[in-house]
Each structure stands twice: as structure tokens, then as C-alpha cells.
Write a protein that holds these residues in place. Sequence first.
Motif, mmCIF file in Angstrom:
data_model
loop_
_atom_site.group_PDB
_atom_site.id
_atom_site.type_symbol
_atom_site.label_atom_id
_atom_site.label_comp_id
_atom_site.label_asym_id
_atom_site.label_seq_id
_atom_site.Cartn_x
_atom_site.Cartn_y
_atom_site.Cartn_z
ATOM 1 N N GLY A 143 0.819 -1.210 0.000
ATOM 2 C CA GLY A 143 0.000 0.000 0.000
ATOM 3 C C GLY A 143 0.851 1.256 0.000
ATOM 4 O O GLY A 143 0.539 2.240 -0.687
ATOM 5 N N GLY A 144 1.933 1.237 0.759
ATOM 6 C CA GLY A 144 2.843 2.383 0.762
ATOM 7 C C GLY A 144 3.486 2.610 -0.586
ATOM 8 O O GLY A 144 3.641 3.753 -1.047
ATOM 9 N N GLY A 308 2.529 12.361 -0.704
ATOM 10 C CA GLY A 308 2.344 10.949 -1.052
ATOM 11 C C GLY A 308 3.624 10.145 -0.894
ATOM 12 O O GLY A 308 3.606 9.021 -0.393
ATOM 13 N N SER A 309 4.743 10.735 -1.308
ATOM 14 C CA SER A 309 6.028 10.046 -1.177
ATOM 15 C C SER A 309 6.417 9.870 0.284
ATOM 16 O O SER A 309 6.898 8.809 0.685
ATOM 17 C CB SER A 309 7.112 10.830 -1.913
ATOM 18 O OG SER A 309 6.820 10.918 -3.282
ATOM 19 N N ALA A 310 6.229 10.914 1.089
ATOM 20 C CA ALA A 310 6.596 10.841 2.504
ATOM 21 C C ALA A 310 5.730 9.835 3.250
ATOM 22 O O ALA A 310 6.234 9.007 4.026
ATOM 23 C CB ALA A 310 6.471 12.225 3.137
ATOM 24 N N ALA A 311 4.406 9.876 3.020
ATOM 25 C CA ALA A 311 3.502 8.949 3.697
ATOM 26 C C ALA A 311 3.752 7.511 3.249
ATOM 27 O O ALA A 311 3.742 6.573 4.063
ATOM 28 C CB ALA A 311 2.051 9.344 3.423
ATOM 29 N N GLY A 312 3.997 7.328 1.954
ATOM 30 C CA GLY A 312 4.280 5.980 1.452
ATOM 31 C C GLY A 312 5.554 5.412 2.031
ATOM 32 O O GLY A 312 5.619 4.228 2.382
ATOM 33 N N SER A 313 6.586 6.235 2.146
ATOM 34 C CA SER A 313 7.845 5.776 2.738
ATOM 35 C C SER A 313 7.660 5.351 4.188
ATOM 36 O O SER A 313 8.219 4.341 4.623
ATOM 37 C CB SER A 313 8.892 6.893 2.657
ATOM 38 O OG SER A 313 9.175 7.225 1.322
#
Length: 376
Positions: A143-144, A308-313
Motif C-alpha cells: 500500500g505504501g 504521497g512520497s513521505a507517507a508511502g515511505s
Amino acid sequence: MDSRDVLPVLAMILLQFVSAGNNIFCKLALDTGMHPNVMVAYRQIFATVILAPFAFFFEWKTLPKLTKYTAFQLFLCSLFGGTLHQCFYFAGLKNSTPTIACALLNLSPAITFIIAIPFRMETIGIKRLSGIAKVLATIVCVGGAMLMSFYKGSLINLGKSTLHWRFAEKIIAEHDSAAGKSSSLIGPVFVFIGVLSWSIWFIIQTKMNATFAAPYSTATIMCGLASIQCVLVGLYKDHSVAAWSLASTTRLIACLYSAAFASALAFVVISWCISKRGPLYVSMFNPLALAMVAFLGWAILDEKLYVGSAAGSAMILIGLYVVLWSKHEEMKNKIVKTSDNENRGMVVGDVEKGDGDTELPEIRQPTIPNGNVNTD
């Protein structure tokens, strides 16, 4: 946690740094017009030359017998782990971005987990906390990765990086003006096919390790076979001299880096870690490379960081930690059960042997000769 637990972790973390750098260098080389199949062919040829001396000096005296079945497994490993995976992955990278390609690569844990279940290499273990945690953490990791790929969000202002590489900016600008900035759908599709091939290689490699535990020789043979396959494919696609030229410094550095680190080093490290911890454990480290690519993209290529990149990481790193914990718990349970079975066998062993019953098989794992772990 003793050294036997720490070494596989450190080896796989190092490998993710290598993978992140490989994405950056190869993307630059592809943007100069280099064909993906040509890049993979050179990568496999150089990797074979680099690995051959290690295979000779470390394993020529202890090399297991090469049977027809093992030779067939080696061919399949070269086909799926070398040729198909890399050709499709770099074709996808050429038609997308390093972040999207690296993000989709993190589908590997889910695909590997699904493929490993029918072969009884992994169990769901939904009745145990560790089993539930492993399933949920896999979903969180994937999901990330999907969040980083398909959700942008608002810009996070991190300021200007002092490491920004003007040379890379020039290459990317020239590529964007020639090909356009919009990525086609074919890029992610090619990456997905490459990831599927990668996951299949994990399974085949695990089976082969049981009878042919020689990581240096295995990696050398795999790269050698893959180089032949990739050269044939590359020549079929483009046999002009200009297409195979390494006069460009960017292309030469990308091919050498990929061969020495992303192929030679990676194949042996992954083979060793698979023999120690299994295919799912190895594939679950891939999300780390995604976070590193995002950072290097900002620090060197002046790419922007979004929510989106920060939350996914963050999701990826949390999921990775939980999976490592669940795998550690499963291994402890296996050790306890094996110890209990051995203790019971010691008490009634003489009676059982007298009755003609068979003993429990000894559980062994293949090891690297001479204790060489991190030189692969």
C-alpha cells in the motif's frame, strides 16, 4: 540478536543502497538514448568477468556436483532472475521514472508470498500473531508503494539541496524535450512483468540452494547464461554499432556500476540471504531502496518531495519492521519445536530404532565455504 541475525540484515540494507544508486545511474544512461537490452547485455557480461575469479578461488574445491536438474535450474534462474527481470525492468524505467519503477518493484513481497505458499516455502499462519502481522505488514508495504506511485499530494518544502548534480539536470532536460514529460502506461506494465519474473527467481533459487549451495559459482553461471541470452535479444532489437557503443562516460559508468554492484554483488548476497532466511525475507527489503531513491532524487537530481512520497515511505518502513519481527518470531518457534522433537527422540530413541521406525530428518541449511559472507 546475535551475528547470525545481524549479518543478513546488514547485507540486505547495503544492497538497497546499491539498488538506489543503480536506479539513478541507469536512468541517466537510458536518457542518453541507450537501449535497455543493450545495457542489460553489457551488465551481465561485465558481471560474469567480475564474478568468475571469486567462484574459482573460493569454491573450485568444494563445488557440488552439477546434475542435469541443477543445470536446468540454473538456466531458469538466468532466464527469470537475469534476462526477463532486467530487460523488462529497464524498459519500464526508460518509459517512466526511477521512483515509479522502484515503487512497483515493491510488489515483489506480495507476489513472492503468493507464489511461495503453494510450494510450502511460506505459511500464512493466520492463527498466530506473527502470521497475522506478516500478512498485514505485507499489505501495508505494498500500500505504501502504491501510495508513492499514484498519489502526489502537496509539495513538502525541504529547501534546496547542496548536492544537486547539474550534469544530471542537463541530461534529463534533453530527454524530456525529445520524448516529452508524460510517462506512458507501457512503462509500469513492463516493470510489473519484470517484478513477476524477479519473484519467480526467488522461488527457483530457494529450491536450487537445497542441493547446490555455491553462491559465487551460481551467480557466475547465471550471469554468463544471462549475458548470452541478453546479447541475442539485444542484437535482434538493434545490431548497429552506435547502439552498442560505450563511448559515452555515462553509459560506461552505468554498465560497470550495474555489473559490479547491482549484479555481481547482488546475486551472491541475495542467494546467501535466501539460503539463510528464505525468499520472502529477502524481497521485503526492497522498500528501503524506494525511500533511498526518493532521497537521492531530491539531493542529487533536484526532484521534489510530496506528501504521497513521505507517507508511502513511512508505511513501507513500518511494514518492513513488522515483517522482520514476524519472521524472527517464526524462526524462534521453529527452533523451539526442533529442540523439543530432538529431546523426545533422545528419551525414546532406542525403543523407536528397535521397532524399525525412522528418525526425524536433520534440519540443515547450506553455508558459504570459508565463511565468506559479504564478498558476494
